[in-house]
Design an enzyme around this catalytic site. Structure first.
Site, PDB file in Angstrom:
ATOM      1  N   LYS A   1       0.839  -1.208   0.000  1.00 52.63           N
ATOM      2  CA  LYS A   1       0.000   0.000   0.000  1.00 52.63           C
ATOM      3  C   LYS A   1       0.874   1.257   0.000  1.00 52.63           C
ATOM      4  O   LYS A   1       1.916   1.300   0.670  1.00 52.63           O
ATOM      5  CB  LYS A   1      -0.908  -0.038   1.237  1.00 52.63           C
ATOM      6  CG  LYS A   1      -1.974   1.041   1.273  1.00 52.63           C
ATOM      7  CD  LYS A   1      -2.857   0.884   2.512  1.00 52.63           C
ATOM      8  CE  LYS A   1      -3.967   1.919   2.573  1.00 52.63           C
ATOM      9  NZ  LYS A   1      -4.809   1.790   3.766  1.00 52.63           N
TER      10      LYS A   1
ATOM     11  N   SER B   1      -9.687   1.715   2.690  1.00 54.13           N
ATOM     12  CA  SER B   1      -8.858   2.502   1.800  1.00 54.13           C
ATOM     13  C   SER B   1      -7.779   1.696   1.089  1.00 54.13           C
ATOM     14  O   SER B   1      -7.174   2.193   0.144  1.00 54.13           O
ATOM     15  CB  SER B   1      -8.200   3.631   2.590  1.00 54.13           C
ATOM     16  OG  SER B   1      -7.330   3.089   3.569  1.00 54.13           O
TER      17      SER B   1
ATOM     18  N   SER C   1      -9.912  -0.552   6.798  1.00 54.33           N
ATOM     19  CA  SER C   1      -9.317  -0.443   5.459  1.00 54.33           C
ATOM     20  C   SER C   1      -8.654  -1.682   4.897  1.00 54.33           C
ATOM     21  O   SER C   1      -8.359  -1.718   3.711  1.00 54.33           O
ATOM     22  CB  SER C   1      -8.327   0.714   5.427  1.00 54.33           C
ATOM     23  OG  SER C   1      -9.047   1.901   5.302  1.00 54.33           O
TER      24      SER C   1
END
Ligand code: GLN
Length: 474
Positions: free
Chosen positions: A69, A144, A168
């Site tokens: 990420k 996210s 997330s």
């Protein structure tokens, strides 16, 4: 899966495997990756292929590529949290989890898209544009960590890391039909994770199978002196314990009913009955403060964000363009250009909640509610070993559907944020479909009892076909 891949790469070619992934990514419609570390990854794969000495390939992830990420620092690879304000920032160091992965021979293949600074549940607020859900390109992958989930579900990476502040990792795992774990707070070092709301967040794995998640946990969990909230000690997650006979599962009555999609509710109940069929027992439990969790979470998360994001001012970190004017003008120019609307909204609300005169009314109150929520879980765990329910109340929604209505986006986090407030671990595993879109079952455990969470999740996975279903789009 990852264990087999490692064996295949040892006898085959890591370079060929990686090249195939990169070719697939080049043709991809998902927009899951933000940066590909092609050169360094291919070099590492070639070195791996060349070295056939007996000691080679012993690492738990030797030769295996992994996607990371955007908000996890990677030395030499841009880490901009999908925000304009940090574009061009290349960290001079690796996050703790990256050091651990590299020590086990993993190959960092690139960075994945996310909501700007991890604020969101749809991966639509990124400065790189939205990521698409491989099950339906018109829908969001969740957020996210939507990029990480989409590239794993879409077959562009065998595994990934995300971060979970209020859901997330679990939300995109649920929306994309894969496995995602939010570890107990303090179990995985946050050193090198760009902070959004640091009292809530943990880095966690996104994988195809529960065993793969256990494998990544084996690597990334453990004490690190550079994170003051890092817990001492370390457990073993491999091999995952078998069976669920005798396990007591609590079903919170607050996690069903109004606001929960009927197909989601059915898939989750079917899953509970499957676990029952495997020898677990279930009973109703109550988590009475669930209704206050969203309000408390958003006050705390935004307050912490307003403080954490103060460093992005173009002087210490962040974008620096145009001419310098007086300090105040330069500072606000940079921040108004660099941050997107959702980040600005949260900084403003967080600053307000922390301001003199309102601090007691909002922030302090939210902290008190946080304790009540944690106590709800502690009380439930006196009677049961695990708590189960839906990860998300709904399946993936259409891109654009909720982006102009922040409140409706926040409401989707109703079952994920209590877990971060309490600091307990939780996994999302695929448990069925709502129409053509995947549904996730959430299994929540006691503090530092990832082993039981993984055990139940694996037993469920072994008894059901959902993790084998792959999207057709890719
Ligand atoms: N959707 C939640 C938020 O916007 C959670 C995000 C996250 O876990 N990073 O804050």
């Amino acid at each position: 899966m990852l264990g087999e891949l490692r064996e295949q790469l040892r006898s085959g070619s890591a370079e060929d495997y990686l090249c195939k992934l990169f070719e697939k990514i080049e043709r991809s419609k998902l927009n899951g990756f933000t940066t590909l570390a092609k050169e360094s990854a291919l070099q590492q794969a070639r070195d791996f292929d060349r070295d056939r000495s007996p000691g080679q390939g012993q690492g738990l992830l030797a030769g295996v590529p992994i996607a990371i990420k955007e908000c996890i620092s990677t030395r030499g690879i841009q880490t901009c949290c999908s925000s304009r304000i940090l574009q061009g920032y290349i960290p001079p160091y690796d996050a703790h989890v990256i050091e651990r992965l590299k020590a086990e021979g993993a190959i960092i293949m690139g960075k994945t898209n996310m909501d700007e600074f991890a604020m969101g549940s749809s991966t639509e607020t990124s400065c790189f544009g939205p990521t698409k859900n491989p099950w339906d390109l018109n829908t969001v992958p969740g957020g996210s960590s939507g990029g990480s989930a989409a590239v794993v579900a879409g077959g562009e990476a065998p595994c990934a890391l995300g971060s979970d502040t209020g859901g997330s990792v679990r939300c995109p795992a649920s929306f994309c039909g894969i496995v995602g774990l939010k570890p107990t707070y303090g179990l995985v070092s946050r050193y090198g994770l760009v902070a959004y709301a640091n009292s809530l967040e943990q880095i966690g794995p996104l994988t195809h199978t529960v065993e793969d998640t256990a494998l990544l946990m084996q690597i990334i969990a453990g004490h690190d002196g550079r994170d003051t909230t890092s817990a001492e000690g370390k457990s073993d997650y491999l091999p995952v314990k078998e069976g669920v006979k005798g396990l007591k599962i609590g079903i919170p009555k607050e996690y069903f009913g109004e606001g929960v999609n009927k197909d989601v509710e059915k898939a989750v109940w079917d899953a509970i009955h499957t676990l029952e069929g495997l020898g677990a027992t279930w009973q109703e439990v109550s988590l009475p403060h669930t209704k206050h969790a969203l309000a408390a979470y958003y006050v705390i998360a935004m307050s912490e964000a307003s403080s954490n994001l103060a460093r992005f001012d173009g002087l210490r970190y962040g974008l620096r363009e145009g001419e310098d004017k007086d300090w105040h003008t330069t500072f606000s120019d940079i921040r108004s250009k660099g941050f997107g609307p959702e980040v600005k909204r949260r900084i403003l609300l967080g600053t307000y909640a922390l301001s003199a005169g309102y601090y007691g009314r909002y922030y302090l109150k939210a902290l008190k509610v946080r304790t009540l929520i944690k106590n709800d879980f502690l009380k439930a765990f006196k009677d049961v070993d695990l708590v189960a329910g839906p990860t998300m109340p709904i399946p993936a929604f259409r891109i654009g559907e909720r982006i102009n209505d922040p409140l409706s986006l926040y409401l989707a986090d109703v079952f994920t944020v209590p877990i971060n407030l309490a600091g307990v671990p939780a996994i999302s595993v695929p448990c069925g479909f709502a129409g053509h879109l995947p549904v996730g079952l959430q299994l929540i455990g006691k503090h530092f009892d990832e082993a039981t969470v993984l055990q139940a999740a694996q037993a469920f996975e072994a008894a059901t076909p959902f993790h084998e279903k792959k999207p057709e789009v890719v």
